[in-house]
Design an enzyme around this catalytic site. Structure first.
Site, short mmCIF file in Angstrom:
data_model
loop_
_atom_site.label_atom_id
_atom_site.label_comp_id
_atom_site.label_asym_id
_atom_site.label_seq_id
_atom_site.Cartn_x
_atom_site.Cartn_y
_atom_site.Cartn_z
N HIS A 219 0.80 -1.22 0.00
CA HIS A 219 0.00 0.00 0.00
C HIS A 219 0.83 1.27 0.00
O HIS A 219 0.30 2.36 -0.10
CB HIS A 219 -0.94 0.03 1.21
CG HIS A 219 -0.23 0.27 2.50
ND1 HIS A 219 0.45 -0.71 3.16
CD2 HIS A 219 -0.07 1.41 3.24
CE1 HIS A 219 0.99 -0.20 4.25
NE2 HIS A 219 0.70 1.08 4.33
C1 UD1 Z 1 -2.05 5.03 6.34
C2 UD1 Z 1 -0.75 5.45 7.02
C3 UD1 Z 1 0.30 4.36 6.81
C4 UD1 Z 1 -0.21 3.02 7.27
C5 UD1 Z 1 -1.53 2.72 6.54
C6 UD1 Z 1 -2.13 1.39 6.93
C7 UD1 Z 1 -0.28 7.87 7.04
C8 UD1 Z 1 0.56 8.92 6.45
N1 UD1 Z 1 -0.22 6.67 6.42
O1 UD1 Z 1 -1.80 4.94 4.95
O2 UD1 Z 1 1.44 4.68 7.57
O3 UD1 Z 1 0.73 2.03 6.98
O4 UD1 Z 1 -2.45 3.77 6.85
O5 UD1 Z 1 -3.28 1.14 6.22
O6 UD1 Z 1 -0.96 8.12 8.01
N2 UD1 Z 1 -9.12 4.72 2.15
C9 UD1 Z 1 -10.31 4.05 2.09
N3 UD1 Z 1 -10.91 3.70 3.25
C10 UD1 Z 1 -10.39 4.00 4.47
C11 UD1 Z 1 -9.17 4.70 4.52
C12 UD1 Z 1 -8.55 5.05 3.36
O7 UD1 Z 1 -10.83 3.75 1.02
O8 UD1 Z 1 -10.99 3.62 5.49
C13 UD1 Z 1 -8.43 5.07 0.89
C14 UD1 Z 1 -8.72 6.46 0.42
O9 UD1 Z 1 -8.77 6.46 -0.97
C15 UD1 Z 1 -7.51 7.24 0.88
C16 UD1 Z 1 -6.41 6.20 0.73
O10 UD1 Z 1 -7.04 4.96 1.05
O11 UD1 Z 1 -7.29 8.39 0.14
C17 UD1 Z 1 -5.23 6.43 1.64
O12 UD1 Z 1 -5.67 6.48 3.02
P1 UD1 Z 1 -4.77 7.23 4.12
O13 UD1 Z 1 -5.31 7.02 5.47
O14 UD1 Z 1 -4.51 8.63 3.69
O15 UD1 Z 1 -3.37 6.50 4.01
P2 UD1 Z 1 -3.01 4.97 3.91
O16 UD1 Z 1 -2.44 4.74 2.57
O17 UD1 Z 1 -4.11 4.07 4.37
#
Ligand code: UD1
Length: 395
Positions: A219
């Site tokens: 991811h």
């Molecule tokens: C975040 C953490 C990362 C961790 C990861 C575990 C930061 C900077 N990154 O990354 O360190 O390893 O979580 O999963 O805090 N999304 C969904 N549903 C959700 C959450 C996110 O669909 O419940 C999608 C959205 O499109 C979003 C993308 O995932 O834009 C990224 O989510 P985000 O929380 O920004 O970062 P992660 O890549 O999950």
């Protein structure tokens, strides 16, 4: 036995998937400590950084975490948007609750956002999993780690290298507490329950005629945000999957990128019941929805090898003795390489292939040693240290 006086209120922050397995043992340890006379009121604040059931609620259920007292409902956004929204919402909670302590864990945006709010309100901050450094500032998590550690009052480290990193950054020795790895507390707890998981029988048709399987999780922006890189990684793993089926629980971020880049043809997609979707048999890589903790650990514990870019999985595989191939250029968890089962390959297909061949070779020794204090007792150590700071002198 000393008594807490007055009762102390701790705001415990969690926002994203890897936080939940770090706060669960802490909450259980607080309960046990209270049963023995302590008077700690934990207030759970979920920032809502992760909001999908499969990235959030399922972990509360699997790990027995009580419903959060506050859910800030922040959701996704750019780093500045997400961090800023968390800060604004958390400040209101912190002002209204007036806690004695704010506890943050790990390195996600919720960690730095809430630590920063607390520090500016002069509320002491405890950071669980302090001191880890990849020395790679292109990782958003590295920036979150450095800044959170700089403003924390209690830095709980999982390994001696983390103590060393903090000392080199000039953090006072009396703020640093080597307590071990709190994730291992959760891992040991869930391992007692894996017989309850139905995931292996649900995947039976796919796994039945094979002698083993591998797992994949990806991811990180460095692997999934660039089309050519993601295509190369998936192409390499697809080649290797000829020898062994690969189970790939796909993070929503990665699913979106695979879809946007038109790379779905590399994967045989399974539906929510783990049946192969109609018209799908692209490869021996099976794409599944993200898994809860119980199902994920159940599968990981039996895997022959795991490909990952996660931080926590490097640690869990070390404890479980499963060879881990980390598709990153560096790790902030070096003990998993020097003592555990981890190999760092980056996303170079040759290195990934070499590591895979070594990992599945008969005679390859996977269990090495488990790092010091990764013993399932980290959370009680943290609670004891923190509680002692808030104990009155009376006995
Ligand atoms: C975040 C953490 C990362 C961790 C990861 C575990 C930061 C900077 N990154 O990354 O360190 O390893 O979580 O999963 O805090 N999304 C969904 N549903 C959700 C959450 C996110 O669909 O419940 C999608 C959205 O499109 C979003 C993308 O995932 O834009 C990224 O989510 P985000 O929380 O920004 O970062 P992660 O890549 O999950």
């Amino acid at each position: 036995m000393k008594k807490l006086s007055p009762a102390s209120k701790w705001l415990i922050v969690a926002g994203a998937r890897p936080n939940f397995m770090k706060i669960a043992p802490l909450i259980h340890a607080i309960r046990e400590s209270n049963a023995r006379n302590a008077r700690i009121s934990p207030v759970i604040v979920h920032t809502g950084q992760h909001y999908d059931k499969v990235l959030s609620q399922i972990f509360f259920d699997d790990l027995g975490i009580p419903e959060p007292d506050f859910n800030l409902g922040i959701g996704s956004g750019s780093h500045a948007e997400q961090t800023g929204r968390i800060m604004i919402a958390f400040e209101q909670v912190a002002l209204a609750q007036n806690p004695d302590l704010v506890v943050v864990a790990g390195d996600v945006n919720s960690t730095i956002a809430c630590a920063l709010v607390a520090a500016k309100l002069s509320i002491p901050v405890a950071h669980i999993e302090a001191g880890l450094r990849s020395f790679d500032k292109t990782m958003p998590e590295e920036i979150n780690r450095i800044l959170t550690d700089r403003i924390s009052d209690f830095l709980f480290t999982p390994s001696r290298d983390a103590d060393e990193n903090l000392r080199k950054e000039g953090i006072a020795a009396e703020k640093i507490f080597f307590v071990g790895n709190i994730m291992v507390d959760s891992l040991m707890l869930i391992m007692k329950h894996i017989h309850k998981s139905r995931i292996l029988s649900m995947l039976g048709k796919i796994l039945d005629h094979h002698t083993g399987y591998a797992m994949i999780t990806l991811h990180r922006p460095s692997n999934v945000d660039d089309k050519r890189t993601l295509e190369q990684v998936l192409g390499c793993i697809k080649e290797l999957s000829r020898d062994m089926p690969m189970l790939f629980p796909v993070h929503p971020r990665t699913a979106k990128q695979i879809n946007d880049f038109g790379l779905g043809r590399n994967i045989t997609w399974l539906d929510a019941d783990y049946h192969i979707m109609r018209g799908q048999n692209a490869s021996n890589i099976y794409g599944l929805p993200p898994l809860g903790y119980l199902d994920f650990v159940t599968l990981m514990a039996r895997a022959k090898v795991i490909f990952t870019d996660s931080g926590g999985i490097q640690e869990e595989s070390t404890v479980l003795g499963i060879p881990c191939i980390t598709l990153r250029e560096n790790t902030e968890r070096p003990v998993t390489v020097t003592e555990g089962t981890n190999t760092i390959t980056g996303n170079d297909p040759e290195k990934i292939t070499g590591a895979f061949i070594r990992a599945i070779s008969p005679g390859e020794k996977s269990i090495r040693s488990i790092p010091a204090l990764w013993d399932g007792k980290t959370a009680p150590r943290i609670v004891e240290i923190l509680a002692s700071k808030y104990f009155s002198a009376q006995s």
